[in-house]
Design an enzyme around this catalytic site. Structure first.
Site, short mmCIF file in Angstrom:
data_model
loop_
_atom_site.label_atom_id
_atom_site.label_comp_id
_atom_site.label_asym_id
_atom_site.label_seq_id
_atom_site.Cartn_x
_atom_site.Cartn_y
_atom_site.Cartn_z
N LEU A 64 1.05 -0.93 -0.12
CA LEU A 64 -0.08 0.23 -0.70
C LEU A 64 0.93 1.15 0.13
CD1 LEU A 64 -3.37 0.37 0.35
CD2 LEU A 64 -2.39 0.58 2.88
N HIS A 65 0.61 2.42 -1.01
CA HIS A 65 1.43 3.25 -1.30
C HIS A 65 0.74 4.76 -2.01
CE1 HIS A 65 3.18 1.45 -4.27
NE2 HIS A 65 3.06 2.88 -5.03
N ARG A 66 -0.45 4.50 -2.17
CA ARG A 66 -0.72 5.79 -3.12
C ARG A 66 -1.18 6.34 -2.35
NH1 ARG A 66 0.48 4.80 -7.66
NH2 ARG A 66 0.97 2.66 -8.40
N ARG A 95 6.20 5.38 2.25
CA ARG A 95 5.69 6.74 2.81
C ARG A 95 4.62 5.91 3.70
NH1 ARG A 95 2.59 10.51 -0.01
NH2 ARG A 95 4.39 10.31 -2.42
N ASP A 105 -2.31 -1.61 -3.97
CA ASP A 105 -2.59 -0.72 -4.86
C ASP A 105 -1.58 -0.56 -5.12
OD1 ASP A 105 -0.91 1.05 -3.20
OD2 ASP A 105 -1.93 2.50 -2.28
#
Ligand code: UD1
Ligand code: UDP
Length: 374
Positions: free
Chosen positions: A227-229, A262, A317
């Protein structure tokens, strides 16, 4: 005189894509009696942690970059501007015939813009020239311009001389945008070329053992989460609601979560640490105790490939992971409303659920019950 190609890498998915291009150039030079290709590799430094960059050079046996711009992190404009400034000097000195950019990250669009705005001196006939620009993975569209990557794709494609596409939807998108079909080359997917090339090597990875995913000789069921969006992790409310649904999933099987920097920052800032077991500091919990989400640092390519190959389900994502799970035949729950890679939806492995916790849990249950088999 050799034909000079300059390839740009900056962020994690770029290394994997450019690995296939490096191999192809090496093969060309090995078998060709004709013109050799001189290949210059430029690393912008958009990603710089060892596990976001160096690991990939080792795992994929990428050549050491000839030039490193060291731009680091920053706002979109600051990062893009830094790459542009650094890359202009590189271009003026290297004078390549062709610049290859891959994917959709800030380094991609920055170097694309510089390429088409820089006049290099001393071309073949002594004349000044603008290098030609090739975009690998051209034409993908999510049709969501709030995604920074969508803007990067549209701009890069609009100025490229050669557009190399991975799927039919990309050809159609480019046609609709008025790109002349003789610029478009439907060549397939370099990320998948790299996967197929490294699949057997990935089997030597010890990651399943390291994460205690064996019981006797059997691999235990587990899920992977990446997950990083910004749309998912930057807003604390959206992120914490998603984490609640991951906690529900983890009651059925452990989730291995190699967290992007992030995302790690957001876990700390939103104070969500209690939902996770930090595999590095605590080690895995005993298998029969409360099942939790196991946080691990971003993994190297071979470890991640091996882990993905044996997962019951992947929640993600990521753009690239949607394609990789399709090829591996592993069910993928995509935590986005749109995908620029619609080809991944057709075989039935990939499904879009967005950030809605109910949808995430519902889709996971269907996979658990075997309702959705690829
Ligand atoms: C970038 C790409 C995204 C891609 C992703 C792949 C853009 C606009 N986004 O997102 O399309 O899917 O890479 O992973 O180009 N950081 C570190 N160490 C690093 C790199 C980043 O700590 O080595 C942290 C920094 O706090 C930075 C943040 O992560 O501010 C985000 O990094 P950045 O490169 O700006 O964007 P990504 O989210 O990685
Ligand atoms: N990947 C990896 N280690 C990880 C997570 C992902 O090697 O811990 C690989 C994954 O197999 C794929 C690529 O990184 O090849 C995808 O990169 P990412 O998700 O960062 O970017 P995106 O594809 O979304 O642009």
């Amino acid at each position: 005189m050799a034909f000079k190609i300059l390839s740009v890498v900056g962020a994690r998915p770029n290394f994997i894509k450019v690995a296939a291009i490096c191999e192809a150039i090496k093969e060309h030079n090995g078998r060709s009696n004709g013109q050799q290709i001189e290949h210059v590799l430029v690393h912008t430094g958009q990603h710089y942690d060892a596990n976001m960059s160096d690991f990939f050079f080792n795992d994929l046996e990428l050549p050491k970059p000839n030039l490193f711009l060291g731009v680091g992190s920053g706002s979109h404009s600051a990062q893009t501007a830094k790459v542009m400034e650094g890359f202009e000097n590189v271009l003026l000195a290297e004078k390549p015939n062709v610049v290859i950019v891959v994917g959709d990250v800030n380094s991609t669009v920055a170097c694309a813009l510089v390429t088409k705005k820089t006049c290099c001196s001393g071309g073949v006939d002594g004349k000044d020239f603008i290098p030609r620009l090739a975009h690998v993975e051209a034409g993908l569209r999510s049709f969501d311009r709030t995604m920074p990557e969508e803007v990067n794709r549209i701009v890069t494609d609009a100025i490229s001389d050669y557009l190399f596409t991975t799927e039919e939807s990309a050809n159609l998108n480019l046609g609709r945008e008025g790109v002349s079909s003789d610029k478009v080359h439907f060549v397939g997917n370099v990320m998948i070329d790299t996967l197929l090339r490294h699949r057997s090597k990935a089997k030597e990875s010890t990651i399943l053992n390291d994460l205690q995913l064996f019981e006797n000789t059997q691999i235990k069921p587990y899920a992977i989460l990446t997950l990083h969006r910004p749309a998912n992790v930057d807003d604390a409310r959206t992120f914490s609601k998603m984490v609640e649904s991951f906690a529900a999933v983890s009651q059925h099987m452990p989730i291995i979560f190699p967290a992007h920097p992030r995302t790690l920052k957001q876990i700390q800032e939103a104070d969500l640490g209690d939902h996770f077991v930090d595999h590095c500091t605590n080690g895995p919990e005993p298998w029969d105790s409360r099942v939790r989400i196991r946080l691990v640092p971003p993994l190297g390519y071979l470890d991640f490939l091996q882990l993905m190959s044996h997962a019951k389900v992947v929640l993600t994502d990521s753009g690239g992971v949607q394609e990789e799970t399709t090829i591996l035949g592993v069910p993928c729950i995509t935590l986005r409303e749109t995908t620029e890679r619609p080809v991944t939806l057709k075989p039935g492995t990939n499904i879009l659920v967005g950030a809605d916790p109910q949808k995430i849990i519902r889709e996971f249950s269907r996979i658990l019950q075997g309702e959705r088999r690829p």
